[in-house]
Structure formats: structure tokens, C-alpha cells
Design a protein around this motif. Structure first.
Motif, short mmCIF file in Angstrom:
data_model
loop_
_atom_site.label_atom_id
_atom_site.label_comp_id
_atom_site.label_asym_id
_atom_site.label_seq_id
_atom_site.Cartn_x
_atom_site.Cartn_y
_atom_site.Cartn_z
N LEU A 58 85.68 53.68 -27.28
CA LEU A 58 86.49 52.62 -26.68
C LEU A 58 86.77 51.49 -27.65
O LEU A 58 87.41 50.50 -27.29
CB LEU A 58 85.75 52.05 -25.47
N LYS A 61 95.94 49.21 -27.83
CA LYS A 61 96.23 48.86 -26.44
C LYS A 61 96.95 49.96 -25.66
O LYS A 61 96.55 50.27 -24.54
CB LYS A 61 97.01 47.54 -26.39
N ARG A 63 94.52 52.49 -24.49
CA ARG A 63 93.45 52.07 -23.58
C ARG A 63 93.63 52.66 -22.19
O ARG A 63 92.66 52.93 -21.50
CB ARG A 63 93.38 50.55 -23.50
N GLN A 106 89.24 55.49 -20.10
CA GLN A 106 88.61 54.48 -19.26
C GLN A 106 87.11 54.72 -19.15
O GLN A 106 86.60 55.70 -19.69
CB GLN A 106 89.28 54.43 -17.89
N VAL A 107 86.44 53.82 -18.44
CA VAL A 107 84.98 53.88 -18.45
C VAL A 107 84.42 53.53 -17.06
O VAL A 107 85.00 52.74 -16.32
CB VAL A 107 84.44 52.94 -19.55
N PHE A 139 80.55 52.57 -15.22
CA PHE A 139 79.26 52.09 -15.70
C PHE A 139 78.10 52.51 -14.82
O PHE A 139 78.26 52.98 -13.71
CB PHE A 139 79.28 50.57 -15.80
N GLU A 148 91.95 42.40 -6.70
CA GLU A 148 92.14 41.76 -8.01
C GLU A 148 91.51 42.59 -9.11
O GLU A 148 92.07 42.74 -10.20
CB GLU A 148 91.51 40.36 -8.01
N GLU A 185 93.76 44.37 -12.15
CA GLU A 185 93.64 43.83 -13.50
C GLU A 185 94.16 44.79 -14.58
O GLU A 185 94.97 44.42 -15.43
CB GLU A 185 92.19 43.47 -13.79
N GLY A 186 93.70 46.06 -14.50
CA GLY A 186 94.11 47.03 -15.51
C GLY A 186 95.59 47.36 -15.40
O GLY A 186 96.28 47.51 -16.41
N SER A 239 97.37 44.42 -16.99
CA SER A 239 97.10 44.24 -18.41
C SER A 239 97.72 45.35 -19.24
O SER A 239 98.27 45.11 -20.31
CB SER A 239 95.59 44.19 -18.64
N LEU A 240 97.63 46.58 -18.74
CA LEU A 240 98.14 47.71 -19.53
C LEU A 240 99.52 48.16 -19.09
O LEU A 240 100.04 49.15 -19.58
CB LEU A 240 97.14 48.87 -19.44
N ARG A 249 88.95 51.60 -10.08
CA ARG A 249 89.45 50.71 -11.13
C ARG A 249 89.84 51.51 -12.36
O ARG A 249 90.89 51.27 -12.97
CB ARG A 249 88.36 49.69 -11.48
N ALA A 250 88.99 52.49 -12.73
CA ALA A 250 89.31 53.31 -13.89
C ALA A 250 90.54 54.18 -13.63
O ALA A 250 91.42 54.30 -14.49
CB ALA A 250 88.11 54.18 -14.26
N VAL A 269 94.68 53.08 -13.95
CA VAL A 269 95.57 53.11 -15.11
C VAL A 269 95.91 54.55 -15.53
O VAL A 269 96.40 54.78 -16.62
CB VAL A 269 94.98 52.32 -16.30
N GLU A 296 78.67 44.40 -17.61
CA GLU A 296 79.60 45.52 -17.70
C GLU A 296 81.03 45.19 -17.25
O GLU A 296 81.97 45.79 -17.73
CB GLU A 296 79.04 46.70 -16.91
N ALA A 339 87.92 47.15 -22.04
CA ALA A 339 88.49 48.50 -22.02
C ALA A 339 89.91 48.49 -21.45
O ALA A 339 90.69 49.40 -21.69
CB ALA A 339 87.62 49.43 -21.21
N PHE A 340 90.25 47.45 -20.70
CA PHE A 340 91.63 47.29 -20.21
C PHE A 340 92.48 46.55 -21.22
O PHE A 340 93.63 46.22 -20.94
CB PHE A 340 91.64 46.52 -18.89
N GLY A 341 91.92 46.24 -22.38
CA GLY A 341 92.68 45.59 -23.42
C GLY A 341 93.03 44.13 -23.15
O GLY A 341 94.02 43.63 -23.68
N LEU A 342 92.23 43.45 -22.33
CA LEU A 342 92.51 42.04 -22.09
C LEU A 342 92.19 41.23 -23.34
O LEU A 342 91.26 41.52 -24.07
CB LEU A 342 91.65 41.52 -20.93
N ARG A 377 89.36 34.70 -16.78
CA ARG A 377 89.22 35.44 -15.52
C ARG A 377 87.78 35.85 -15.22
O ARG A 377 87.39 35.92 -14.05
CB ARG A 377 90.09 36.70 -15.55
#
Lengths: 541, 461
Positions: free
Chosen positions: A329, A359, A362, A366-367, A369, A384, A388-389, A392-393, A440-441, A444, B349, B356-359, B367
Motif C-alpha cells: 500500500l 493515487k 489506490r 484496499q485494506v 484491519f 461519511e 470518504e474513499g 477522495s479517489l 468501506r473497502a 472504491v 487503523e 490507503a484512500f490517498g487522502l 477529518r
């Protein structure tokens, strides 16, 4: 009460205000018996042990019932006498050896303290006794180790010191509260072996609290299963594993030993290839932070992941398995080697990319945890977090309405009610949070998901559900997983290929069949033989 | 002051305190919008002590605010008032400025505190206690009537207070029933101790009304050496105290936030530089640094007297400077705290997931890190407030605090040093300064305790 009964708990009820935490449980532990109390988190097994030690938090009150230890009703003993019961008659070892020892005291002195207090031994005699105890619990070079501090010992050795401390006053009953959960499998096997031999030599009774059926199979003479403060089933070991009757017990047993369906080996195209990857961390010292040495976290690892397949990365703590995930990553800097990713038929070497060039990739990688409690920002709502992803992407539509629909869709997919999306993470259980992490992963639309021990913090039934979810998603989207784990038992269920890691190097890799049934390297053999018998029985069947 | 020319003047500290006010209003609006935060703050106010504390704090802050709207008075037309700058509070308390006496007088006294030598008609020397000039004229300064007069004025204040409270409760009831009718309260929220709030409000209003009414006819808290009303001085000191407590935190906050988070997030050489900076700053005694800075500034100011239009402006500049220097010396504690917390959070994490989202680092800080530090910042702000109010008193006592002409509790205590040595002792200046300061600091501390308890995730609930 029969002659050989050491502890008898009768109709114990514990309340916190109006809520019943322990609901009318009864059991007996005989001399030299290992009694396993099994249950998932929150079932009340640790509370039971605290009640025996009379160490319950003040808000919890004993409603009714009795606990009798060697003809002595513990609820009627005054507190000053209870001090003597603790340590001398009942001793306890805990899950986390790191926090159970005082970090600024020599380990030998900590054990000697107990001896001086309870047995009145003087300095010289106490020290000799401690050294012989250390020898008994298998601490090598025990006379020198006496003067060591906890941080100088490994996790397994710390747990041995704890056991020595518990044994110091020759108690009648040892309460072991998840004593091996924080340890690696090989160490776990050694500690369990030690506890068993102590039982045999000293005729000690052990109340063994655990959630791990494999450990139960290894250790127990009698098993009791707890669920929501009640004992739902209690039986002698053989009977328990052969003819479990309660549906909850059956479920637990089934989930504890994941289904052994080897995945068909299909040829697929290469997705990610790691070639001689090295990640070294500098050790810096002194005023000007000069580099004085290197920690070789990953030291020349080569791996390959194919499209739509799962590679399991197995290793004990400190073997560098998580660092590999972070190197892919680009969250840690690679010292040497190549990580090539096949994106739209082009092979890209990730190690050479800048953060900006990385980018667009990315969204492909993904990951997920390990700890569902720290993986989600507590100050953001679920929607939210997932959005986010996407933002952002720049995946899919950037229209808010469309994104809302997409979030609903994702939540449904991972089995979370979409109307919960405006809630905060703390309102969900561990398993639910792990599903949100998966959503979340997925948001994207990745091709590869790095799963960093995603199930090790979960109860077995929840673990089975999350593994099932991951499998379904793999089938549906042709996802590839790099599955980092220390848990051998789940490998046959999830992986196509396995790589065994030790000290930053790959010891052995191959298909699940090869590694599990025909290991070539000593370390792999050792790792496999450390797995609890219950698991081994099925794995090598 | 009727018929005078009054032009509004904006002192630097005026602007800053109003900016602070606007920031607080924005903050409160944010909290009301967010249901999660709203619930948290409701549980802050669910405790009785914090309800009482916040009302007291609001009272102090309001006095400071109305004392922060200044006008320049055309002094050529005014003879009795020697001040060039007056605030709205001064206009409301004009009688206290005008009714000054010759020298010390005790609270509610009709005569001066010490005897004076006078020559009577026969030319003999006499020791007499001279009557005060501006007290109890409506009862002809009859000592027997004072108690009755005070009681009757308090009784009127009591009636007035009742009226005000009934008015407030009608408005409160209107909004309550309106929200019931519209059923906007979907989730059951924690109920607030309104009873306690009304009792506190009643006491505050009653005390203010009584003091205000009595202040026309008596020196309720006595007068000081030059005959100025002590109540007036104590009230004027509120602004100084609140400014120092409130604005210093505003000055230090950006420093602590930016440096603390950068050190914790970027690590490496940035962390090293910031750490060395605050370790160095921390090892210089704070008082020494403040004293040196204030002395340097004093000499600059006396060399450039033409920079300032009036003594008030000059005093204001000195206060502002004191606030800055206090801010410069007090950011290290919070900075260290924020650095440690950022170090911890950046390993969690969800931050890794964001990477990993490239922020970008800035987005991650905004945020993921900043919102999780907010509770620390709030707790530090409220806790520091009371400490700074006390620090002002100590610094002024030592002589490196605010300008001697500026009313402040520290200056009052400093003057009381000599008064306490007199025989008979002059106790009311010290007592007034102490009580006014004590109430503010106690309220701030109690409120801080509760905020800390609710916002700190580690406190047991």
C-alpha cells in the motif's frame, strides 16, 4: 459435598442494577480436574472467575447463591481473611502477561514478594524457592532471569513467570483466564503443555476460561458452555465433543472448526507480484539521530497473487507479515525489491511511484484491519466513512444522491440495514463494524484487498459469518485477497495458496494442499503441530 | 454626560473579545446542529453544578462585553468626569463615578472611616468623622433608618426579580410547548435541571437589582483611598479578568494546535524542532520571561507616548501585550498533550485506511485527527481559563501585570497590601476583589470539571 470437590458454585446470580449478568449457574470442580468454562465475549465467564476471587467491581452485586471452596463459603469470609484465600488457596493468571507484571520490578522479586507475604519466607529462602519455581515452569537459566525486568522477557516467558507466581503458594485452585489468547500458536502449545504437567505433578485443579474450542479439546476434563450468563451445557469432555446436544454448542463447535473444503486450484492471470522485497527500519540513537542499525522487518520476500484468488500469509507476531501489506500500500518505504501490479494489462512497479502517481492505483488495492474498534473513526457516521474513499479517489458518480444510493447498496451487500447509515461506529457490535470496514473497502471497487488479520478479534460464530461474506464477495467480483493471519485453522476455508513467513523471510510457499499435508520445512511442521489437536484432526483427516 | 459628543472607539481588546464572542456563538450553533455533540453537551448541563456555573460565567461574560463598547467623550464640555473613554457599563454606572468621596469609607457607612482634624467655630482642634458627601440623602443620613431603607430597597428588587423571572419563564414555556406541538424532539433527550437554573437566575438577578438600586444611595462595598467606589472597581475588573482568561487561550490555541499536530503527525525533523523549541521555552521561568517582556515594553511605551491617544488606549495596549506574552508562555503544555495524542491517533487503523484512500495529509488531519483531539482542546481551554485569571492577579501584585491605572483584581489586591497594615484595617477592597474573583474561578473550575468528565472518553460513566 464429596471428598474430592475443591470448588462448588451453587445457583450464583449476579446483578448490575436490574440487569442479570450471571443467571443461576452451578458447577463443581474436583481435585486435579481441569474445568473449562467456554463462551463468547460478554457471556459472563470472566465475571464468574472474579466472583470466585471476590474481586467483583462494586457496582455488581451478588444476588443469591454460594461459592464454597474446600468447605469454606467464600461469601461469608471477612475481607481480611479473603486476602489469605487469594494467592494461597486460589491463584489467578490473566490473558495479558504484559500488563499483569509490574514493569519496574525485577520478575524474581515479584514472585518472591508473594512468598514472603503468604509463606513468611526470608530473603535467601524466598529467592531459592523462586529459582526452583522458575525451573519448574521451564524458564531457562532461571538464576539469572531472577534479576531481569519484564520487558526483557518474551511473551511466553512472561506468562511462565505469571504461572510461577500463581503456583508460589501451592494453591488448591488455579483460575486461568484466557492465558494463551495473546500468545502465538507455538508458544500457546508450550504453555498449555506446561499447565497440564503441573496439574499432573501437583494435583492442582484448574478453572480454565477460554473462547477457543481447540484449547478446550486439548486441556479440559469437563466442559461448561456459557451464553448470556447461563450455563447452557455441561458435560465430560468426550461426551461433550461427541454428542453435544444444545444447538448453541453445536453451532460453536461447527464454527470453531471451519469447513475443510479445499478450493479448486484454477489457473488465473497474475495480479500482483512481489520480488525480493526488503523493508528495513533504521534504529536511530543519540542527539543527531544517527542510524546505528537496521531492523529487517521484511528481508527478501517474493510472492505472487493471482486474479480472483486468495494468498494466505501465515506467521507469528513479529514475522513481518503486516509490514508486507503496508509495503504494497506504500504506507512504509520499501528498502529494496519490486512490487509489480498488473493494471489494465500493464505492469506497474509500485515502489517507484510517487504518492500522486500511486493515487489512481489506490482504488485497486484496499485494506481491512484487525481491530474493528479502531478501524473506524469514532467521530464520523457510517455513511461519511464509506463516502470518504468514493470522494477522495473519484470512484463512480460524484453526485451526492447517487453516492447515497451506492452506500445503501454497499451496506445491504455486507448485511447492514441501510437505514443505520447515519449512526456512529460505537452503536455497532464488533462483527458489524468489521462488515462496515469491508463495505468501506468495497466502495472504491478494488481488485485486491489486503486483509490484515480481519477475524482474529472476533468470536468464532462472527468469524464464520465474516469469512463467508468475504468468500461470497470474492465469487461475485473476482476479488483477490492477501489474507494475513496467524490462525492456521481458517486457512483451508479461505485460501488458494499459502506462504509461511518467519523473521521476514518466506520459509515455504505453495498450495494449501501441499503446505497443510506435506510440509517440507521444519518451521512449517512445527507450526502445524502446534495447532490444537481438534483442528489438526480435521485438517489432516 | 447628557448632551455630550460621543464617538465610538474600538480598542484592540474590544475587537478581540467580540471576535471571541462570535466564535463562541458559531461553536454553539455547530453543537446544536450535530445531534451527537448536542447530546454530549446536554449531559454537561444535566449536572446542577455546571448549570449554576455556566449561568455565573455568562453573567461575567456579559458584563465584560458591555464594558467592551467604548466611546470617546469630548472632555472640553465635561468637567466632573475626567475620563476620556467611557464604556456602556460606565454610562450605566455613571452615578458611581460621580459619587466619589474624599477617602476611605466602609460599606454602607455614612461617615468617613478615619477621623480628620478640623477647626471648629471656636478655633479649637477637633478629631471628627466627617459625613460622606453622596450617601443616603433621601433619608437625611439618619443612621436609624439605614437598615429599614436597605430592606425596603431589597424588597423592591425582589419584586422586580419576580417580574423578570415570570417574563423569562413565559418565553421558555412558549418555546417548550411549541417544540412539543411540532414534536421536533424525536429522540428522548436528557432533561436539564431547569429548577436549579431558575433558582440561580433568581439569585443572580436579585443580587444585581439590589446592588444597582442600593448603589445610588450607598457605597455598598465601601470606597478606596481616593474615595472611588469599590463596587465600581470590582465590576470594571471583570473585563480585565475575562479578557486575560479568554483571549490568552485564543492566542495560544493556534500555536498549540498547529505545532502540536504537526509534530505528532509529520514526526522526523519537524518534530525535533518543535520539541526543542518548547523544551527550551519551558525551561525559562514563566514569570521571568513575562517580567522581562513587560519591562521592555514599558520603556518603549514611555519613550513613545505620542503613539497613544489616551491613557486608556495605553493601558489597553499594555493589557493586549500581557495577553500575548501569557499566550506565548502557556502554549507548551497543550502542545505537548496534542503532540502525544496525535502520535497515538496517527497509528490507529482508520488513519491508515484514510492513507490507503490517498487522502492528503491536510485532509487526514482535518477529518480524522482534529475531531478526535477536540475534547482535549476544550478541556484545556476551560481548565486554563481559571488559571489565567489567577495569574493576572499574581502578576499585577508583583507589578508586572496590567497597567496600574487599569481596574483589575490584581491591582486591587496590590493596593490592599498597605490597607491591611492600617489600624483599623481596611478590609473591603481585598474582600471584594477576592469574592468577585473567587466566584468566577470557582464557576470556571466546576464547569471545567464537568466538561472534562463528559468529554474525556476515559472517564467512567
Amino acid at each position: 459435598m464429596s471428598e474430592s470437590t475443591v470448588l462448588s458454585v451453587k445457583n450464583l446470580v449476579l446483578n448490575i442494577e436490574e440487569n442479570r449478568l450471571i443467571d443461576d449457574i452451578s458447577f463443581e470442580i474436583k481435585a486435579a480436574e481441569i474445568f473449562a468454562l467456554v463462551g463468547e465475549s460478554g457471556s459472563g465467564k470472566s465475571l464468574t472467575s472474579l466472583a470466585i476471587m471476590r474481586l467483583l467491581p462494586e457496582v455488581i452485586n451478588v444476588n443469591s447463591g454460594s461459592i464454597v471452596l474446600q468447605d469454606q463459603n467464600l461469601f461469608k469470609v471477612p475481607e481480611y481473611q479473603m486476602q489469605k484465600v487469594r494467592g494461597k488457596q486460589v491463584a489467578m493468571i490473566f490473558q495479558e502477561p504484559m500488563t499483569s507484571l509490574n514493569p519496574v520490578m525485577k520478575v524474581g522479586d515479584q514472585v518472591a514478594e508473594v512468598l514472603k507475604l503468604h509463606l513468611g519466607l526470608k530473603n535467601r529462602a524466598a529467592k531459592d524457592k523462586v529459582v526452583s519455581l522458575f525451573e519448574e515452569v521451564g524458564i531457562p537459566d532461571s538464576a539469572t532471569r531472577y534479576d531481569w525486568y519484564p520487558h526483557q522477557l518474551s511473551g511466553g516467558q512472561k506468562q511462565r513467570v505469571m504461572i510461577a507466581m500463581a503456583l508460589a503458594c501451592e494453591p488448591d485452585l488455579l483460575i486461568a483466564d484466557e492465558p494463551t489468547t495473546a500468545l502465538d500458536v507455538t508458544i500457546q502449545a508450550q504453555v498449555l503443555e506446561l499447565l497440564k504437567s503441573i496439574r499432573d505433578q501437583r494435583g492442582l485443579s484448574i478453572l480454565f476460561i477460554t473462547h477457543d474450542m481447540g484449547v478446550v479439546y486439548e486441556m479440559a476434563d469437563t466442559v461448561a458452555v456459557m451464553k448470556k450468563g447461563k450455563i447452557v451445557e455441561q458435560a465430560e469432555k468426550q461426551k461433550f465433543f461427541n454428542e453435544a446436544s444444545h444447538p448453541y454448542t453445536k453451532q460453536l463447535l461447527e464454527d470453531a472448526v471451519p469447513k475443510q473444503s479445499l478450493k479448486p486450484q484454477i489457473d488465473s492471470t497474475k495480479l500482483l507480484e512481489i520480488d525480493d522485497l526488503k523493508v528495513h527500519f533504521p534504529i536511530k540513537k543519540g542527539l543527531f539521530q544517527r542510524t546505528v542499525g537496521m531492523v529487517k522487518a521484511v528481508d527478501g520476500v517474493s510472492l505472487m497473487i493471482e486474479k480472483g484468488q486468495t494468498l494466505a500469509l501465515v506467521g507469528e507476531s513479529g514475522s513481518g507479515k503486516s509490514t508486507i501489506g503496508q509495503a504494497i500500500l506504500k504506507l512504509v518505504n520499501t528498502t529494496e525489491g519490486k512490487v509489480s501490479y498488473v493494471s489494465d494489462e500493464n505492469e506497474v512497479n509500485l515502489t517507484n511511484l510517487s504518492q500522486n502517481q500511486m493515487k489512481p492505483l489506490r482504488k485497486k488495492i484496499q485494506v481491512i484491519f484487525q481491530d474493528p474498534f479502531s478501524a473506524l473513526n469514532p467521530r464520523m457516521t457510517i455513511s461519511e466513512i464509506i463516502r470518504e474513499g468514493i470522494v477522495s479517489l473519484k470512484v463512480g458518480s460524484q453526485n451526492r444522491k447517487d453516492q447515497d444510493n451506492r452506500i445503501d447498496e454497499l451496506l445491504t451487500q455486507v448485511g447492514i440495514e441501510p437505514s443505520f447509515k447515519h449512526r456512529y461506529p460505537h452503536e455497532f457490535s464488533g462483527g458489524q463494524r468489521q462488515r462496515i470496514g469491508v463495505a468501506r473497502a468495497l466502495a472504491v471497487e478494488p481488485e485486491l484487498i489486503i486483509c490484515d488479520e480481519p477475524t482474529s478479534a472476533l468470536d468464532v460464530t462472527v468469524r464464520a459469518q465474516v469469512l463467508k461474506l468475504l468468500e461470497d464477495l470474492q465469487k461475485q467480483y473476482q476479488l483477490s485477497y492477501l489474507f494475513i493471519t496467524h490462525d492456521l485453522s481458517i486457512i483451508p476455508t479461505i485460501a488458494h495458496k499459502v506462504a509461511v513467513l518467519q523473521n521476514g523471510k518466506v520459509v515455504e510457499q505453495g498450495t494449501v494442499e501441499e503446505i497443510m499435508h506435506n510440509p517440507q520445512q521444519d518451521y512449517t511442521k512445527q507450526l502445524l503441530s502446534s495447532a490444537p489437536e481438534l483442528i489438526r484432526k480435521v485438517m489432516f483427516a | 454626560m447628557n448632551g455630550m459628543m460621543m464617538t465610538p472607539v474600538f480598542l484592540w481588546t474590544d475587537i478581540m473579545i467580540w471576535v471571541l464572542f462570535v466564535l463562541i456563538v458559531i461553536g454553539v450553533r455547530q453543537i446544536i446542529k450535530d445531534p451527537h455533540k448536542r447530546n454530549q453537551w446536554r449531559s454537561v448541563f444535566a449536572s446542577r453544578t455546571s448549570m449554576v456555573s455556566i449561568l455565573v460565567l455568562v453573567m461575567y461574560f456579559m458584563i465584560a462585553l458591555i464594558d467592551s463598547v467604548h466611546f470617546k467623550v469630548d472632555s472640553s464640555t465635561e468637567t466632573s468626569n475626567h475620563k476620556e473613554l467611557v464604556s456602556v457599563l460606565d454610562i450605566g454606572l455613571e452615578h458611581l463615578i460621580l459619587n466619589s468621596e474624599r477617602t476611605y469609607s466602609a460599606p454602607f457607612a455614612l461617615q468617613e472611616y478615619s477621623s480628620s482634624v478640623v477647626y471648629n467655630e471656636q478655633g479649637q482642634v477637633q478629631q471628627v468623622y466627617l459625613p460622606l458627601k453622596n450617601v443616603a440623602k433621601h433619608i437625611d443620613m439618619d443612621p436609624n433608618l439605614v437598615a429599614y431603607d436597605v430592606l425596603s430597597q431589597v424588597a423592591w428588587a425582589f419584586m422586580g426579580t419576580l417580574g423578570v423571572l415570570i417574563f423569562i419563564s413565559i418565553i421558555h414555556g412558549y418555546f417548550y410547548f411549541k417544540s412539543l406541538a411540532e414534536n421536533t424532539v424525536a429522540v428522548k433527550e436528557k432533561s436539564l435541571p431547569w429548577g436549579t437554573a431558575y433558582v440561580t437566575l433568581f439569585i443572580i438577578t436579585l443580587v444585581s437589582f439590589s446592588l444597582y438600586s442600593l448603589s445610588f444611595d450607598y457605597h455598598v462595598l465601601g470606597t478606596n483611598k481616593v474615595g472611588e467606589d469599590v463596587l465600581y472597581q470590582s465590576l470594571k475588573s471583570i473585563r480585565t479578568g475575562v479578557l486575560i482568561g479568554g483571549l490568552t487561550t485564543v492566542v495560544m490555541l493556534p500555536l498549540a494546535l498547529v505545532l502540536g499536530i504537526s509534530a505528532g503527525y509529520f514526526k522526523g525533523w519537524i518534530d525535533d524542532i518543535i520539541q526543542y523549541t518548547y523544551t527550551t521555552l519551558n525551561s525559562i521561568p514563566g514569570v521571568l520571561l513575562i517580567a522581562a517582556a513587560v519591562l521592555v515594553m514599558q520603556s518603549i511605551m514611555s519613550n513613545h507616548a505620542d503613539w497613544f491617544g489616551s491613557t486608556e488606549e495605553r493601558a489597553d495596549m499594555r493589557l493586549l501585550f500581557l495577553i500575548f506574552i501569557l499566550g506565548m508562555t502557556s502554549w507548551t503544555g497543550l502542545c505537548r498533550l496534542l503532540r502525544a495524542e496525535t502520535l497515538k491517533i496517527s497509528q490507529i487503523e482508520y488513519v491508515t485506511a484514510a492513507k490507503a484512500f490517498g487522502l492528503k495529509p491536510f485532509s487526514i488531519i482535518r477529518r480524522h485527527i482534529f475531531p478526535n483531539l477536540m475534547h482535549l482542546v476544550l478541556i484545556a481551554l476551560v481548565l486554563d481559563f481559571s488559571g489565567l485569571v489567577l495569574a493576572e492577579a499574581v502578576l499585577s501584585y508583583v507589578g508586572v501585570g496590567v497597567d496600574p491605572t487599569m481596574p483589575s483584581w490584581g491591582n486591587m489586591i496590590n493596593q490592599a497590601r498597605l490597607e491591611m497594615a492600617r489600624e483599623p484595617m481596611v478590609w473591603w477592597s481585598l474582600l471584594s476583589a477576592f469574592v468577585f474573583m473567587f466566584v468566577l474561578v470557582l464557576a470556571a473550575n466546576l464547569f471545567a470539571d464537568r466538561v472534562q468528565w463528559v468529554l474525556n472518553p476515559r472517564s467512567k460513566k
